[in-house]
Design a protein around this motif. Structure first.
Motif, short mmCIF file in Angstrom:
data_model
loop_
_atom_site.label_atom_id
_atom_site.label_comp_id
_atom_site.label_asym_id
_atom_site.label_seq_id
_atom_site.Cartn_x
_atom_site.Cartn_y
_atom_site.Cartn_z
N ILE A 77 -1.23 7.86 0.65
CA ILE A 77 0.21 7.69 0.84
C ILE A 77 0.53 6.23 1.11
O ILE A 77 1.52 5.68 0.58
CB ILE A 77 0.71 8.61 1.97
N LEU A 78 -0.27 5.56 1.89
CA LEU A 78 -0.05 4.13 2.14
C LEU A 78 -0.21 3.31 0.86
O LEU A 78 0.56 2.37 0.62
CB LEU A 78 -1.02 3.63 3.21
N ALA A 79 -1.18 3.70 0.02
CA ALA A 79 -1.34 2.98 -1.25
C ALA A 79 -0.12 3.20 -2.15
O ALA A 79 0.32 2.26 -2.83
CB ALA A 79 -2.60 3.49 -1.95
N ALA A 80 0.42 4.41 -2.14
CA ALA A 80 1.63 4.69 -2.94
C ALA A 80 2.81 3.93 -2.39
O ALA A 80 3.68 3.46 -3.17
CB ALA A 80 1.90 6.19 -2.96
N LEU A 81 2.90 3.77 -1.09
CA LEU A 81 3.98 2.96 -0.51
C LEU A 81 3.83 1.50 -0.94
O LEU A 81 4.82 0.85 -1.29
CB LEU A 81 3.95 3.08 1.02
#
Length: 369
Positions: free
Chosen positions: A361-365
């Motif tokens: 999720i952090l990578a997608a953000l």
């Protein structure tokens, strides 16, 4: 200008594990979007009982009243089953709701496209589903008096009282109508006016509020049992569902399973505006403390992260950033990243851990920038 304040109450079981991923998302917003929060932490539920002999210390309650929003993980577990009812972990959560007067409970049921086949219903029934149940949270049969188990003659009688005042119905109806104006401008109010006097009053007051101040919103009425059937038949006919405490409890759990997993569902409990204009608010995932998987890195953090997204939208007027976070989660799911609760039983694929889901999720953000 001071930063908005958040009180994190991770609680019991998987609560600390999923909340750790929320903390990473909060840090990301501070580092990458300049959206900083003053974050403090405290205990609730069994963790508070272990430390203080009560599921919610008075000092924690006072802090919850002062901050802009509370984020809660989960409470309870078998360790506490033998405790007296007055000090069970769940009493801490109920005290927060009651003393903060969080009368409007928002329970979204959203089916991400990547998970449409995971629902027990057919894809065309649930794909694209995005409904909101507004449940009155601080009155009704769970709080009405008289209540209890009494002896009448030679047998016991259990009594609970369904009780609502006009003002209690009025304020939650306004909450639903205001929310509808931010969505598809449509409210369906559900009760049992055919057999319950409280249902007659509910329908009357909702109709009066609508006619007086919200005639631009489309309003319909439905008996709650028929509503449960329609949720399973064709849920996409609804947008905002307004209902009381008992029926809201049942209907929101029914809607929850349309999406395939409790690990996906956030919630918000909102009260009256504070001096700064923000509503008192508590945000929490719908799932429980899941003691069977605690400490195993198997918990799905998405519901808790989506609860923070709701805080961005409803407490901090950061709707665009809430949408960014929701889109990041949708992107991760579309890539096939799954925690164990989102995997089909017949697959041999290795599920993502709680931390790995947070990583994704952090990578997608990051990719959204």
């Amino acid at each position: 200008m001071t930063n908005p304040s958040l009180l994190i109450l991770a609680g019991d079981g998987i609560g600390p594990e999923v909340m750790a991923q929320v903390a990473r998302v909060i840090d990301w917003y501070g580092d990458k979007r300049g959206l900083k929060f003053d974050v403090s932490e405290d205990l609730v539920g069994g963790a508070a009982y272990d430390a203080h002999g009560t599921p919610l210390h008075d000092d924690t309650m006072a802090r919850a009243q002062e901050v802009d929003a509370v984020l809660l993980g989960a409470v309870g577990g078998p360790k506490y089953d033998a405790l007296d009812f007055s000090v069970k972990p769940e009493r801490g959560l109920l005290r927060l709701r009651k003393e903060m007067d969080l009368f409007s409970n928002l329970r979204p049921a959203q089916c991400f496209d990547a998970l449409a086949d995971f629902s027990s219903l057919k894809r065309d029934v649930v794909a694209g589903l995005d409904i909101m149940i507004v449940r009155e949270l601080t009155s009704g049969v769970y709080f009405g008096e008289p209540r209890g188990i009494f002896k009448e003659g030679n047998e016991r009688v259990g009594i609970n009282t369904q009780r609502y005042t006009e003002s209690e119905i009025d304020r939650v109806a306004r909450s639903a109508f205001e929310l509808a104006r931010r969505r598809s401008n449509k409210v369906c109010s559900m009760e049992k006016a055919n057999v319950m006097e409280s249902g007659i009053l509910w329908r009357d007051v909702v109709t009066e509020v609508h006619a007086k101040d919200y005639s631009d919103v489309e309003l319909s009425h439905m008996y709650a049992d028929a509503g449960a059937m329609q949720l399973c038949r064709w849920p996409k006919q609804f947008d905002v569902i307004l209902t009381d405490n008992l029926f809201g409890d049942i209907l929101s759990d029914t809607a929850a399973m349309l999406t395939g997993s409790l690990g996906m569902l956030p919630s918000a409990s909102l009260g009256a505006p504070m001096a700064n204009g923000r509503p008192k608010a508590l945000y929490e995932p719908v799932h429980g403390s899941a003691p069977d998987i605690t400490g195993k890195e198997l918990a799905n953090p998405i519901a808790c992260i989506l609860s923070f997204a709701m805080a961005l939208r409803y407490s901090f007027d950061q709707g665009d950033e809430a949408s960014r976070l929701e889109s990041a989660i949708e992107s991760v799911l579309a890539q096939g990243v799954r925690t164990a609760d989102l995997m089909q039983a017949d697959t041999d694929a290795k599920p993502a851990s709680t931390t790995e889901m947070g990583d994704a999720i952090l990578a997608a953000l990051d990719a959204s920038l």
